[in-house]
Design a protein around this motif. Structure first.
Motif, short mmCIF file in Angstrom:
data_model
loop_
_atom_site.label_atom_id
_atom_site.label_comp_id
_atom_site.label_asym_id
_atom_site.label_seq_id
_atom_site.Cartn_x
_atom_site.Cartn_y
_atom_site.Cartn_z
N LEU A 41 0.82 -1.21 0.00
CA LEU A 41 0.00 0.00 0.00
C LEU A 41 0.86 1.26 0.00
O LEU A 41 0.58 2.21 -0.73
CB LEU A 41 -0.94 -0.01 1.21
CG LEU A 41 -2.03 -1.09 1.16
CD1 LEU A 41 -2.76 -1.18 2.49
CD2 LEU A 41 -2.99 -0.83 0.02
N GLU A 42 1.91 1.27 0.80
CA GLU A 42 2.82 2.42 0.84
C GLU A 42 3.46 2.64 -0.53
O GLU A 42 3.60 3.78 -0.98
CB GLU A 42 3.89 2.20 1.91
CG GLU A 42 4.81 3.36 2.11
CD GLU A 42 4.13 4.61 2.66
OE1 GLU A 42 4.46 5.71 2.18
OE2 GLU A 42 3.28 4.48 3.57
N ALA A 43 3.85 1.55 -1.19
CA ALA A 43 4.47 1.66 -2.52
C ALA A 43 3.52 2.35 -3.49
O ALA A 43 3.94 3.18 -4.31
CB ALA A 43 4.87 0.29 -3.03
N LEU A 44 2.25 2.05 -3.42
CA LEU A 44 1.29 2.64 -4.35
C LEU A 44 1.12 4.14 -4.15
O LEU A 44 0.77 4.85 -5.09
CB LEU A 44 -0.06 1.94 -4.26
CG LEU A 44 -0.12 0.57 -4.91
CD1 LEU A 44 -1.50 -0.04 -4.78
CD2 LEU A 44 0.29 0.63 -6.36
N THR A 45 1.40 4.63 -2.95
CA THR A 45 1.27 6.07 -2.72
C THR A 45 2.40 6.84 -3.40
O THR A 45 2.32 8.05 -3.53
CB THR A 45 1.27 6.42 -1.22
OG1 THR A 45 2.54 6.11 -0.64
CG2 THR A 45 0.15 5.69 -0.49
N ILE A 151 9.69 -1.64 -4.92
CA ILE A 151 8.37 -2.22 -5.18
C ILE A 151 7.54 -1.23 -6.00
O ILE A 151 6.93 -1.60 -7.00
CB ILE A 151 7.64 -2.59 -3.87
CG1 ILE A 151 8.39 -3.72 -3.13
CG2 ILE A 151 6.19 -2.99 -4.13
CD1 ILE A 151 7.94 -3.94 -1.70
N ALA A 152 7.55 0.03 -5.59
CA ALA A 152 6.81 1.07 -6.31
C ALA A 152 7.30 1.19 -7.75
O ALA A 152 6.49 1.25 -8.69
CB ALA A 152 6.96 2.41 -5.59
N LYS A 153 8.61 1.20 -7.95
CA LYS A 153 9.18 1.34 -9.30
C LYS A 153 8.79 0.16 -10.19
O LYS A 153 8.49 0.34 -11.37
CB LYS A 153 10.70 1.47 -9.23
CG LYS A 153 11.14 2.82 -8.71
CD LYS A 153 12.64 2.88 -8.54
CE LYS A 153 13.03 4.19 -7.86
NZ LYS A 153 14.42 4.21 -7.44
N LYS A 154 8.79 -1.05 -9.64
CA LYS A 154 8.45 -2.23 -10.44
C LYS A 154 6.97 -2.23 -10.80
O LYS A 154 6.60 -2.56 -11.94
CB LYS A 154 8.83 -3.52 -9.71
CG LYS A 154 10.32 -3.66 -9.42
CD LYS A 154 11.17 -3.49 -10.65
CE LYS A 154 12.65 -3.64 -10.34
NZ LYS A 154 13.52 -3.30 -11.46
#
Length: 167
Positions: A41-45, A151-154
């Protein structure tokens, strides 16, 4: 099992309230701190998540925290609750990627199941089978446990390059 649902993808998405053009990230697990759902969830922000829905299949002690985070950050998420093994194939069929980012998980069954449905995987380096089953850039990505930025970048990369998900 995938063949049973392949012609019903649009209907299943509609039933779940998912936009038809959204990328669906599947997180199928017991919702515990060890499974690290809040990292996802944090990655999506950190990225443009306007056309991404997270499909949380399962239940557990972290669910209230997850739901509160989703609401606070206005993320799109569907919580199905615990699902019988016979129901899981429809969720794998409608999903675009699978995320398994536990800080400990010797051999996650959810990752093997997702791979049977030919889903790209974002997996942490904690599972013993991560490097055996996931080849970076071929069928997914291995990331360090807790590396929310990567994680966000991927996820962002896969969302912007959806043809790459068709492995």
């Amino acid at each position: 099992e995938r063949e049973k649902y392949i012609d019903s993808i649009s209907n299943i998405k509609k039933e779940l309230g998912i936009d038809l053009d959204d990328m669906i990230i599947l997180f199928s697990a017991r919702f515990t701190k060890r499974k690290r759902p809040l990292d996802l969830l944090e990655a999506l922000t950190q990225i443009d998540n306007s056309n991404i829905t997270i499909l949380f299949v399962g239940d557990g002690l972290e669910r209230n925290n997850m739901e509160a985070f989703v609401k606070e950050h206005n993320l799109k998420a569907v919580f199905t609750g615990f699902q019988n093994q016979t129901q899981l194939p429809k969720y794998y069929t409608i999903s675009d990627i699978d995320v398994v980012i536990s800080d400990y998980d010797p051999s996650p069954k959810a990752m093997n199941e997702a791979m049977n449905f030919i889903l790209p995987i974002i997996v942490s380096d904690a599972p013993g089978t991560a490097y055996d089953l996931v080849k970076n850039g071929e069928n997914g990505f291995v990331v360090k446990v807790g590396d929310i930025d990567t994680i966000a970048k991927k996820i962002d990369y896969l969302n912007k390059n959806r043809e790459e998900m068709k492995i």
